[in-house]
Design an enzyme around this catalytic site. Structure first.
Site, PDB file in Angstrom:
ATOM      1  N   GLY A 220       0.597  -1.192   0.119  1.00  0.00           N
ATOM      2  CA  GLY A 220      -0.140   0.216  -0.021  1.00  0.00           C
ATOM      3  C   GLY A 220       0.756   1.826   0.427  1.00  0.00           C
ATOM      4  O   GLY A 220       0.298   2.439   0.341  1.00  0.00           O
ATOM      5  N   ARG A 259       2.414  -1.755  -6.183  1.00  0.00           N
ATOM      6  CA  ARG A 259       2.375  -0.685  -7.225  1.00  0.00           C
ATOM      7  C   ARG A 259       3.196   0.066  -6.966  1.00  0.00           C
ATOM      8  O   ARG A 259       4.182   0.379  -8.218  1.00  0.00           O
ATOM      9  CB  ARG A 259       0.623  -0.088  -6.293  1.00  0.00           C
ATOM     10  CG  ARG A 259       0.643   1.136  -7.148  1.00  0.00           C
ATOM     11  CD  ARG A 259      -0.219   2.488  -6.694  1.00  0.00           C
ATOM     12  NE  ARG A 259      -1.799   1.448  -6.372  1.00  0.00           N
ATOM     13  CZ  ARG A 259      -3.204   1.129  -7.316  1.00  0.00           C
ATOM     14  NH1 ARG A 259      -2.818   1.377  -8.253  1.00  0.00           N
ATOM     15  NH2 ARG A 259      -4.128   0.553  -6.907  1.00  0.00           N
ATOM     16  N   CYS A 334     -17.611   2.437 -26.936  1.00  0.00           N
ATOM     17  CA  CYS A 334     -18.252   3.177 -26.867  1.00  0.00           C
ATOM     18  C   CYS A 334     -19.920   3.206 -26.141  1.00  0.00           C
ATOM     19  O   CYS A 334     -20.709   3.033 -25.679  1.00  0.00           O
ATOM     20  CB  CYS A 334     -20.034   2.870 -28.290  1.00  0.00           C
ATOM     21  SG  CYS A 334     -18.960   1.483 -29.340  1.00  0.00           S
TER      22      CYS A 334
HETATM   23  C1  LIG Z   1      -2.763  -5.578  -3.125  1.00  0.00           C
HETATM   24  C2  LIG Z   1      -2.598  -5.912  -1.714  1.00  0.00           C
HETATM   25  C3  LIG Z   1      -1.123  -5.809  -1.796  1.00  0.00           C
HETATM   26  C4  LIG Z   1      -0.380  -5.137  -2.565  1.00  0.00           C
HETATM   27  O1  LIG Z   1      -0.790  -3.589  -2.347  1.00  0.00           O
HETATM   28  P1  LIG Z   1      -0.200  -2.211  -3.670  1.00  0.00           P
HETATM   29  O2  LIG Z   1      -1.028  -1.451  -3.004  1.00  0.00           O
HETATM   30  O3  LIG Z   1      -0.015  -2.790  -4.983  1.00  0.00           O
HETATM   31  O4  LIG Z   1       1.290  -2.026  -2.546  1.00  0.00           O
HETATM   32  C5  LIG Z   1      -0.460  -6.524   0.224  1.00  0.00           C
HETATM   33  N1  LIG Z   1      -1.161  -7.305   0.775  1.00  0.00           N
HETATM   34  C6  LIG Z   1      -2.244  -7.557   0.459  1.00  0.00           C
HETATM   35  C7  LIG Z   1      -2.668  -8.174   1.442  1.00  0.00           C
HETATM   36  C8  LIG Z   1      -2.853  -6.895  -0.923  1.00  0.00           C
HETATM   37  O5  LIG Z   1      -3.533  -7.003  -0.667  1.00  0.00           O
END
Ligand SMILES: *Cc1c(COP(=O)(O)O)cnc(C)c1O
Length: 386
Positions: A220, A259, A334
């Protein structure tokens, strides 16, 4: 866009567009910098769901401690690519077949997310053992974040009220070894917010007074689609973790970003098919669209892009052009939702010019609705030399 990448993109023939170009050199460099910014005892697992492209995973393999997978499909994919690499398997709603496959495939860490899942796992073990983390939706406020999955009602992880029950079940089942807790509570937080959250998580887990050596604080880490140059501050984050962990000796901290690792290495390259004006507004109609790059539609942002002028215009009629005005960049679908960037001021854009969307290496192609309208798939290119 670094010069080598720009040259590569310019040289792509128009009939090869749209295309994704993954800059594996830049990806390796970025992953190396992240690793170097973090203390040695922080383990980095790349969350494959951000982008499970095989070549991208191969470029990352030597720069991460392992991979986090969120389905049996991802697990199979990663295990087949890298037989020996550590894998953590998480996600809600694992079936008996998923768990069986995880035991068979030699998953290093299984993230158990409910009482039901723990019971199911216990019945499937046979002679096998499982090393697990319990994912807990701890009562920790995350503050504002683009995606919140913890500290509030959510389908992710155990309710903290179920934790004791799970601990009893595990105590009665010697083939299940509880290694630690997993708390992925939010997505899209900058380094100071992530650090504050890491501190709160470690304080909460150490109050539980369990003999646990591992805490996984999830992924995250934020990326900023409004400003591609503003990266998550990994050095600050690393230095802050170092300080926090002084109070928690013997704890292995694991993070599983997706990400923030792969977003920057991907570009979605397309070309302008037409420029038209409608009720006073300029629209650039691009080859492809959100069925290839759903990220801006899913998040409601303008995907950052640059234009790449292509001087060749083979037709005898005037070239459709937008000059010094706000332009909305749309795809071929579309639906009015097929917008990649809205009302962005552009100096000049003409039919036939190329457009390179940046930050398309995570939650881009793999979250898009490819089958909608049956347009052809984009090409995939890999830049693998400096
Ligand atoms: C999606 C997810 C991640 C990765 O999150 P990012 O925002 O891509 O860094 C890590 N751990 C869990 C449990 C997730 O669901």
């Amino acid at each position: 866009m670094r010069p080598r990448l720009l040259d590569y993109v310019r040289a792509l023939p128009e009939e090869d567009l749209p295309a994704y170009v993954y800059d594996l050199v830049a990806l390796r460099k970025h992953a190396q910098a992240i690793r170097a910014a973090l203390p040695a005892w922080v383990e980095v697992y790349y969350a494959a769901k951000a982008n499970p492209d095989a070549r991208l995973l191969a470029a990352l393999r030597d720069h991460v401690d392992g991979f986090e997978v969120a389905s049996a499909g991802e697990l199979r994919h990663v295990r087949e690519l890298f037989p020996g690499t550590p894998i953590a398997f998480g996600g809600p709603g694992k079936t008996a077949a998923d768990l069986n496959y995880a035991l068979h495939a030699g998953v290093q860490r299984l993230h158990v997310e409910s009482v039901q899942e723990l019971h199911l796992l216990a019945t499937l073990l046979g002679g096998r053992t499982a090393e697990i983390l319990l994912r807990v939706n701890a009562p920790i406020a995350t503050g504002p974040a683009p995606l919140v999955m913890g500290g509030v009602p959510s389908p992710f992880g155990l309710d903290p009220g179920d934790l004791d029950h799970c601990l009893h079940l595990i105590a009665a089942q010697p083939q299940i070894r509880l290694c630690g807790l997993h708390l992925h509570l939010a997505s899209g937080m900058d380094a100071p917010a992530q650090l504050a959250l890491a501190g709160d998580i470690l304080a909460w887990t150490s109050e539980r007074d369990l003999p646990l050596s591992e805490i996984n604080i999830g992924g995250g880490m934020a990326v900023d689609y409004n400003d591609p140059d503003r990266l998550f501050d990994w050095r600050d984050f690393g230095a802050g973790l170092e300080k926090i962990l002084i109070d928690h000796p013997g704890t292995t901290l694991r993070i599983e970003p997706g990400r923030s690792i792969s977003a920057y290495c991907g570009s979605y390259i397309t070309r302008v098919l037409d420029i038209k004006r409608s009720h006073g507004q300029a629209f650039a109609v691009l080859a492809g669209g959100t069925h290839h790059l759903r990220t801006p539609a899913a998040r409601g942002h303008d995907q950052p892009f640059r234009t790449i002028p292509i001087d060749n215009w083979p037709w005898p009629w005037p070239r459709p052009t937008a000059t010094g005005e706000p332009v909305t960049l749309v795809g071929q679908l579309c639906t009015p939702k097929d917008v990649l960037a809205r009302d962005v001021h552009i100096e000049r854009l003409r039919a036939g010019d190329y457009v390179a969307f940046a930050m398309a290496g995570a939650y881009a192609w793999n979250i898009s609705h490819h089958a909608f309208l049956m347009h052809p798939a984009p090409g995939f290119h890999y830049l693998d030399e400096a």
